[in-house]
Design an enzyme around this catalytic site. Structure first.
Site, PDB file in Angstrom:
ATOM      1  N   ASP A 284       0.850  -1.180   0.000  1.00  0.00           N
ATOM      2  CA  ASP A 284       0.000   0.000   0.000  1.00  0.00           C
ATOM      3  C   ASP A 284       0.903   1.254   0.000  1.00  0.00           C
ATOM      4  OD1 ASP A 284      -3.011   0.836   0.419  1.00  0.00           O
ATOM      5  OD2 ASP A 284      -1.934   1.960   1.941  1.00  0.00           O
TER       6      ASP A 284
ATOM      7  N   TYR B   6      -2.116  10.740   2.333  1.00  0.00           N
ATOM      8  CA  TYR B   6      -3.004  11.104   1.224  1.00  0.00           C
ATOM      9  C   TYR B   6      -2.948  12.612   0.964  1.00  0.00           C
ATOM     10  CZ  TYR B   6      -4.947   6.445   1.959  1.00  0.00           C
ATOM     11  OH  TYR B   6      -5.104   5.087   2.095  1.00  0.00           O
TER      12      TYR B   6
ATOM     13  N   HIS C 166      -6.732  -6.767  -1.551  1.00  0.00           N
ATOM     14  CA  HIS C 166      -5.697  -5.798  -1.200  1.00  0.00           C
ATOM     15  C   HIS C 166      -4.754  -6.287  -0.109  1.00  0.00           C
ATOM     16  CE1 HIS C 166      -3.961  -1.810  -1.128  1.00  0.00           C
ATOM     17  NE2 HIS C 166      -4.151  -1.720   0.172  1.00  0.00           N
TER      18      HIS C 166
END
Length: 325
Positions: free
Chosen positions: A100, A231, A295
């Protein structure tokens, strides 16, 4: 083989690390929402194969330094943590393994400091060189700016959406995995299939209950907001790295992903050929696409990941491996 954990100081800031084994260093980096504990099964396999496995709570997570300032989460700052940690543990070079956000940052570190990164293993996030447009601008040009899942997560105070951790952690684990029916799985550009829907299970069948409990406890203690700074810093990282435009990863590398991962499907619909991936990773030794995983491939398909990871590590040049110890 026993593991140990400790706090170390990197460039004046505390970083929490977990260590296991002896030999050339393999440094594991996690994503959101996670901690170093996500790598337990991989660390055991790597240590048993004759390597020194080290995993850290990335800045903003767990027991590591967690600044509030978004500018402290650019690729330059996080790469500094990884290189600084190598200095602290006495490793001239290391193999970097990331999942990730961890995958994105080990890739950037490989570009920024190729002298310190022996090889790269990416889980769930394919490498994408810096181009002319940032991710934000590319999504807006495609009409996906406010539909892309990270748009909501990056807004100020977005961490509140993940409270309480006892609800959100099981939700993220479940919906991003291959466990739900295909038409119910998370879709990064479909708000109806968002990742915070209530999970039907407290612990997915493929997850270790102690790992889930640890993750919940850590986020109950720290909250989620500093982790979301990764982010928020995407555009700043792009703006700070024009020198990396078009740069490719030349070190030996490996890419592992789950075919049920909505993020991987978004980045390369239908999959990507080895030849296509090698255009930006000339040293790519292989890609492993796992049919039964989403994921969380390091948990959902731990045996596959461990086998491929150890095979990749042991095939590296032994001279360089010795120098990396």
């Amino acid at each position: 083989m026993k593991h140990s954990s400790r706090q170390v100081v990197v460039d004046g800031h505390e970083i929490h690390v977990v260590e296991q084994g002896e030999g050339p260093v393999v440094l594991f980096c996690h994503g959101f929402p996670d901690t170093a504990e996500t790598w337990r099964r991989q660390m055991q396999a790597v240590a048993d194969a004759g390597f020194r496995a080290i995993a850290l709570d990335m800045r903003g997570f767990g027991r590591s330094h967690a600044p509030r300032d978004v500018s402290q989460y650019t690729s330059l700052m996080v790469a500094g943590d990884l290189v600084g940690l190598l200095d602290v543990v006495g490793a001239r070079t290391a193999v970097l393994v990331g999942h990730d956000w961890g995958a994105d940052y080990v890739q950037r570190t490989a570009l920024l400091r190729p002298d310190r990164v022996r090889a790269v293993v990416s889980l769930s996030i394919p490498f994408a060189p810096r181009g002319e447009l940032s991710l934000r601008d590319d999504l807006e040009a495609r009409g996906l700016g406010d539909r892309y899942y990270a748009h909501a997560m990056a807004r100020p105070g977005g961490g509140a959406d993940f409270e309480p951790a006892s609800r959100s952690v099981p939700s993220v684990l479940h919906w991003l995995s291959a466990s739900p029916p295909p038409d119910e799985r998370w879709d990064p550009v479909d708000p109806r299939k968002h990742l915070l829907r209530e999970s039907p299970v407290a612990v997915p069948p493929w997850a270790d209950a102690d790992y889930v409990a640890h993750t919940i406890r850590e986020f109950e203690r720290t909250g989620f907001d500093t982790g979301l700074n990764y982010y928020r810093a995407v555009q700043a990282s792009f703006d700070l790295t024009p020198a990396l435009k078009g740069a490719v990863i030349r070190q030996p590398s490996l890419y592992i992903w789950g075919k049920a991962d909505g993020l991987c499907q978004f980045f390369h619909p239908g999959g990507a050929s080895l030849a296509t991936l090698r255009e930006t990773q000339p040293g790519l030794r292989g890609q492993v696409a796992v049919d039964t995983a989403g994921h969380w491939v390091q948990h959902e398909a731990a045996e596959v990941v461990n086998r491929e990871l150890v095979a990749f590590l042991t095939a590296l040049d032994p001279i360089d491996q010795e120098a990396a110890a």
